[in-house]
Design a protein around this motif. Structure first.
Motif, PDB file in Angstrom:
ATOM      1  N   ALA A 262       0.841  -1.201   0.000  1.00 47.44           N
ATOM      2  CA  ALA A 262       0.000   0.000   0.000  1.00 47.44           C
ATOM      3  C   ALA A 262       0.876   1.251   0.000  1.00 47.44           C
ATOM      4  N   SER A 263       0.336   2.328  -0.559  1.00 44.82           N
ATOM      5  CA  SER A 263       1.087   3.571  -0.649  1.00 44.82           C
ATOM      6  C   SER A 263       1.270   4.204   0.736  1.00 44.82           C
ATOM      7  N   LYS A 264       2.169   5.193   0.804  1.00 38.77           N
ATOM      8  CA  LYS A 264       2.428   5.885   2.065  1.00 38.77           C
ATOM      9  C   LYS A 264       1.176   6.599   2.552  1.00 38.77           C
ATOM     10  N   ASN A 265       0.416   7.180   1.628  1.00 36.55           N
ATOM     11  CA  ASN A 265      -0.824   7.859   2.017  1.00 36.55           C
ATOM     12  C   ASN A 265      -1.825   6.884   2.617  1.00 36.55           C
ATOM     13  N   ALA A 266      -1.908   5.693   2.028  1.00 34.34           N
ATOM     14  CA  ALA A 266      -2.829   4.690   2.548  1.00 34.34           C
ATOM     15  C   ALA A 266      -2.422   4.262   3.956  1.00 34.34           C
ATOM     16  N   ARG A 267      -1.119   4.121   4.202  1.00 26.57           N
ATOM     17  CA  ARG A 267      -0.653   3.745   5.540  1.00 26.57           C
ATOM     18  C   ARG A 267      -0.983   4.842   6.559  1.00 26.57           C
ATOM     19  N   ASN A 268      -0.791   6.090   6.161  1.00 28.47           N
ATOM     20  CA  ASN A 268      -1.123   7.188   7.069  1.00 28.47           C
ATOM     21  C   ASN A 268      -2.618   7.221   7.368  1.00 28.47           C
ATOM     22  N   ASP A 269      -3.429   7.043   6.339  1.00 30.36           N
ATOM     23  CA  ASP A 269      -4.873   7.017   6.547  1.00 30.36           C
ATOM     24  C   ASP A 269      -5.289   5.856   7.436  1.00 30.36           C
ATOM     25  N   PHE A 270      -4.596   4.726   7.288  1.00 35.20           N
ATOM     26  CA  PHE A 270      -4.910   3.560   8.112  1.00 35.20           C
ATOM     27  C   PHE A 270      -4.670   3.862   9.595  1.00 35.20           C
ATOM     28  N   LEU A 271      -3.549   4.520   9.890  1.00 32.62           N
ATOM     29  CA  LEU A 271      -3.255   4.878  11.281  1.00 32.62           C
ATOM     30  C   LEU A 271      -4.233   5.923  11.810  1.00 32.62           C
ATOM     31  N   LYS A 272      -4.640   6.868  10.939  1.00 35.57           N
ATOM     32  CA  LYS A 272      -5.653   7.842  11.358  1.00 35.57           C
ATOM     33  C   LYS A 272      -6.983   7.163  11.631  1.00 35.57           C
TER      34      LYS A 272
END
Length: 860
Positions: free
Chosen positions: A618-628
């Motif tokens: 998954a992209s970096k944005n997807a990982r950040n959204d996952f943590l949010k």
């Protein structure tokens, strides 16, 4: 390039399939359209019992065609229990048919006739007609519920036929019309019937095994004559014959079996009749060999051949190697030594007390030539007729020529497939690269388009022209997350031409800066910055005010890390662009929970949980959204909202563990139940009372009241996103979009936006506004689903384009909009709540607090 090493292996598989294609049919692969929709079936091969007019003749009964008046329609109204009307198709040769498709008379949107039910009759010779029955003995097939949707039905068991008739069935007098298609492949064996002793019953400890041919379509008295059945249905039995590939059937279902006690001759004689004289090379017999139950493959087979009127005097004999070490079922191949025959009679001798067969297939040169070359009428040279050649020998030179032709054709096919595989490898590599670019750039791209549309009115007409051709199409499998439809506004002329209408909100940060002429009273947080998180399963989790997100971002995650080894995979619930959702059992979950959260499960028992898992690529944005998303979910604490229980974020793949309810989602739960009443008593179906329906609806309203108090917007409220626990407990979830089961509830625009349009408010579809008021609209549709026991999709009578057009009627507000009808079980007081949820002006819609209070008042 890394996939190229697979090519030799694939070629070997290909060569094996080409060699085996004439020896055994595979129902899972044999699903090609046979030519109604594609035009390969000629008009003269389509006939009917009658026709309403020349424009509704049989030749217009082609699936997905709208020529003539849009379908075949019989001359008179179809009456109950009348099977006089039919649409008949001649396939010109025997075919193995696994699937049928039907449609009504759409005729450009003005036709309303369709067949709700139908039966199928088929024939192999045009004289003897057989009624199709499923494996449970039912003849009636469920057909269409509207005039335009295509309904596909698997034929279980499949049929072998040249002629097929579709016969409309009704429960009341009505006009019907049909468009049809058959799916399958050519029946290369050429077998038209087999005669054999009737299968017998084997006494087991409990229950007994019934080894009869349950789908045989010939006569069955003491023996089976003039029919085909389980020995030709393409399904091979399991090693343990007491189990079956088919769900919910009796032990021994897959096999036909006999005992030597009832056959004093010591053998089972089976006679096979074929469509013409053929040059037979092999016979393959699938036998059970479970010797622990005194079942073995045959010890010897003796076959006699008949090409004309008399049987050959000298039979062929074959003895397989006896196997008492391996109990696995197996194919035994019998070399038929190029015997010419139109009928074969084989005597299979017992090796033990029982003999069980599940499939018998034949390979012949005639069948093989039919798949590659234009064959002669017989397999003999043209200057020699069968009666002139008593030895039935084939000229060796002709055989070599034919084999050479076949080898050349196979080589050409191999080259073509290599080219196709090479192109597919490069396409996948390019698609993967472009998808990664789209993941990172989609938000910025849509934001620029939206702001340009909002601020630059001089270019609005140009944008409208470019985007007005956007159309919806049903998607399967599921694509990526749905987005606000910034282009749908151009579907209607009023929006494309008006410079006073508001622009769509952007996907990542929506700023309503344009002056709007429609004062719809959206709540204040819809006008502020909105943060939309990309859900792991493809759904936007919630739309959240940026201020709220800022407050959350400063806090630590209030959940603990859970050991992965304590999770046991049960099944995959769904998947999306960035991850998957799995149903798991978690051991010792009670130790990781806060005291405020109580399980009604003992500590030594595993807890059923849903695990959202982010893909490692998954992209970096997807990982950040996952943590949010984890931070947000950890703050949601309400008895009617799915809770985040624990996480696995110390290593990849990142996981969040949420509750899961033992009764699954509300849509499937209600569709399995019936309302209380006499009908439910007669059908012995499980029921749900009206009071319990209201109780479940009130819980959904309560959960949404909690979300709205936080200014959270769900954006995908529906019964598929509500889970059911014990005693009709409801919890709202968010991963319904990820399930293929509900792919028909979502539609895609311009290849990217995926929208649950049948649940969306008019302002969400046309203006891209998702607010608590739009959630209220979706709640009204969800309430409608509940009162209909989820037996019907909202606006099922409308196409997706018509649903969008109907939202335009809400915008124009000229009293021409279509509302969902009042369900049969719905009292007026409850229907008034639904209608209030669908008011045009968002200010006039009730709040979830008001809805919750009204639903509580309806309960005793």
């Amino acid at each position: 390039m890394k996939h190229l090493w697979d090519v030799p292996f694939l070629l070997l598989i290909l060569l094996y399939l080409l060699a085996a294609v004439t020896s055994q049919v595979n129902p899972g692969v044999c699903r090609y359209p046979l030519g109604m929709s594609g035009g390969q079936i000629q008009d003269e091969d389509i006939s009917a019992s009658s026709q309403w007019s020349e424009s509704t003749a049989a030749r217009y009964g082609r699936l997905d065609f709208e020529e003539g008046d849009g379908a075949w329609c019989p001359e008179i109204t179809v009456e109950p229990d009348s099977l006089k009307e039919f649409l008949q198709i001649d396939l010109r040769s025997l075919h193995f048919i696994t699937l049928v498709g039907t449609q009504g008379r759409h005729a450009g949107g003005i036709g309303n006739e369709f067949s709700q039910m139908y039966k199928i009759k088929y024939s192999r010779d045009g004289s003897r007609w057989i009624s199709w029955r499923n494996r449970q003995g039912k003849q009636v097939i469920e057909g269409n519920r509207n005039a335009y949707d295509i309904v596909l039905k698997d034929l279980e068991p499949p049929i072998i036929a040249r002629y097929v008739r579709f016969m409309p069935v009704t429960d009341h007098s009505m006009n019907v019309c049909m468009r049809v298609e058959l799916y399958g492949c050519e029946w290369l064996d050429g077998l038209v019937s087999y005669n054999a002793p009737a299968g017998e019953q084997m006494s087991l400890p409990a229950p007994p095994a019934y080894l009869n041919d349950s789908v045989y379509d010939g006569a069955v008295i003491h023996s089976m004559t003039e029919g085909l059945g389980q020995l030709t249905d393409g399904v091979c039995g399991l090693d343990d014959f007491t189990h079956s590939h088919v769900y919910n059937v009796w032990p021994g279902y897959d096999y036909v079996g006999w005992t030597n006690e009832s056959l004093p001759s010591g053998f089972v004689e089976i006679m096979f009749e074929f469509d013409r004289i053929r040059n037979f090379t092999t016979m393959k017999v699938h036998c059970n060999n479970m010797y622990s139950r005194h079942v073995k493959a045959f010890r010897q087979v003796v076959c006699y051949f008949r090409s004309e009127a008399d049987w050959e005097a000298t039979p062929l004999s074959f003895s397989p190697v006896e196997d008492e070490k391996n109990p696995s079922a197996r194919f035994i191949t019998v070399n038929l030594a190029n015997h010419m025959a139109s009928a074969i009679k084989c005597q299979f001798f017992f090796a033990d007390a029982w003999m069980l067969f599940s499939e018998i297939t034949f390979q012949s040169d005639t069948a093989m030539y039919n798949t590659t070359l234009a064959p002669p009428k017989t397999a003999l040279p043209p200057n020699i007729q069968p009666e002139d050649d008593p030895t039935h020998k084939v000229d060796d030179s002709n055989t070599r020529i034919l084999i050479g032709c076949l080898v050349a054709i196979i080589f050409i096919l191999v080259v073509i497939i290599v080219i196709i595989l090479w192109r597919q490898v490069w396409q996948k590599m390019l698609e993967k690269a472009s998808r990664r670019m789209l993941d990172d750039e989609l938000t910025a791209s849509l934001s620029i388009q939206s702001e340009t549309f909002a601020y630059n009115h001089n270019q609005s007409s140009t944008i409208s022209e470019q985007e007005s051709n956007s159309t919806y199409e049903r998607i399967f499998p599921l694509g990526p997350d749905y987005q606000e439809p910034s282009r749908i506004i151009c579907k209607l002329p009023e929006f494309a031409q008006s410079s006073e209408e508001p622009a769509s909100t952007s996907t990542a940060a929506s700023k309503s800066t344009a002056t709007t002429a429609v004062q719809d009273g959206a709540p204040h947080y819809a006008e502020a910055d909105i943060v939309n998180l990309q859900g792991v399963t493809g759904s936007n989790t919630y739309a959240i005010p940026a201020l709220t997100m800022d407050l959350l971002s400063g806090k630590d995650v209030a959940v603990e890390e859970f050991p992965r080894k304590l999770l046991t995979f049960k099944e995959k619930l769904g998947e999306g662009q960035f991850g998957e959702v799995h149903l798991c059992e978690a051991e010792g979950m009670q130790e990781f929970m806060n005291k405020e959260f109580l399980f009604d499960i003992p500590e030594d028992q595993p807890v059923l949980v849903a695990v959202k898992m982010l893909r490692s690529d998954a992209s970096k944005n997807a990982r950040n959204d996952f943590l949010k998303e984890i931070k947000i979910m950890s703050r949601l604490k309400d008895p009617n909202i799915i809770r985040l229980l624990a996480v696995c974020i110390y290593s990849d793949p990142l996981c969040m563990i949420t509750e899961y309810m033992e009764n699954g989602d509300l849509n499937q739960f209600l569709s399995r139940h019936e309302p209380e009443g006499q009908l439910a008593l007669l059908s012995n179906a499980p029921t749900v009372s009206f009071n319990n329906l209201c109780y479940m609806a009130a819980q959904i309203a309560s959960g949404m009241k909690y979300l709205s108090s936080l200014n959270f917007v769900h954006r995908d409220l529906a019964t598929r996103n509500c889970l059911v626990g014990k005693n009709f407990t409801i919890k709202i979830a968010d991963f319904g979009m990820s399930r293929n089961l509900y792919s028909g509830d979502y539609y895609r625009i311009q290849g990217r936006a995926v929208l649950p349009i049948r649940w969306m408010s008019w302002e969400s579809i046309l203006l891209g506004k998702f607010t608590t008021a739009s959630d209220v609209w979706a709640f009204g549709v969800t309430l409608w689903e509940i009162l209909n026991f989820c037996k019907e999709q909202p606006y099922s009578q409308l196409t997706d384009e018509q649903v969008i057009e109907n939202t335009g009627e809400f915008f124009r507000d000229q009293k021409r909009q279509i509302y969902l009808p009042q369900p049969v079980l719905c009292p007026d007081s409850l229907y008034k709540i639904m209608l209030s949820c669908w008011r045009r002006n968002t200010k006039e819609r009730p709040s979830f607090q008001e809805i919750h209070r009204a639903l509580l008042e309806l309960q005793p």
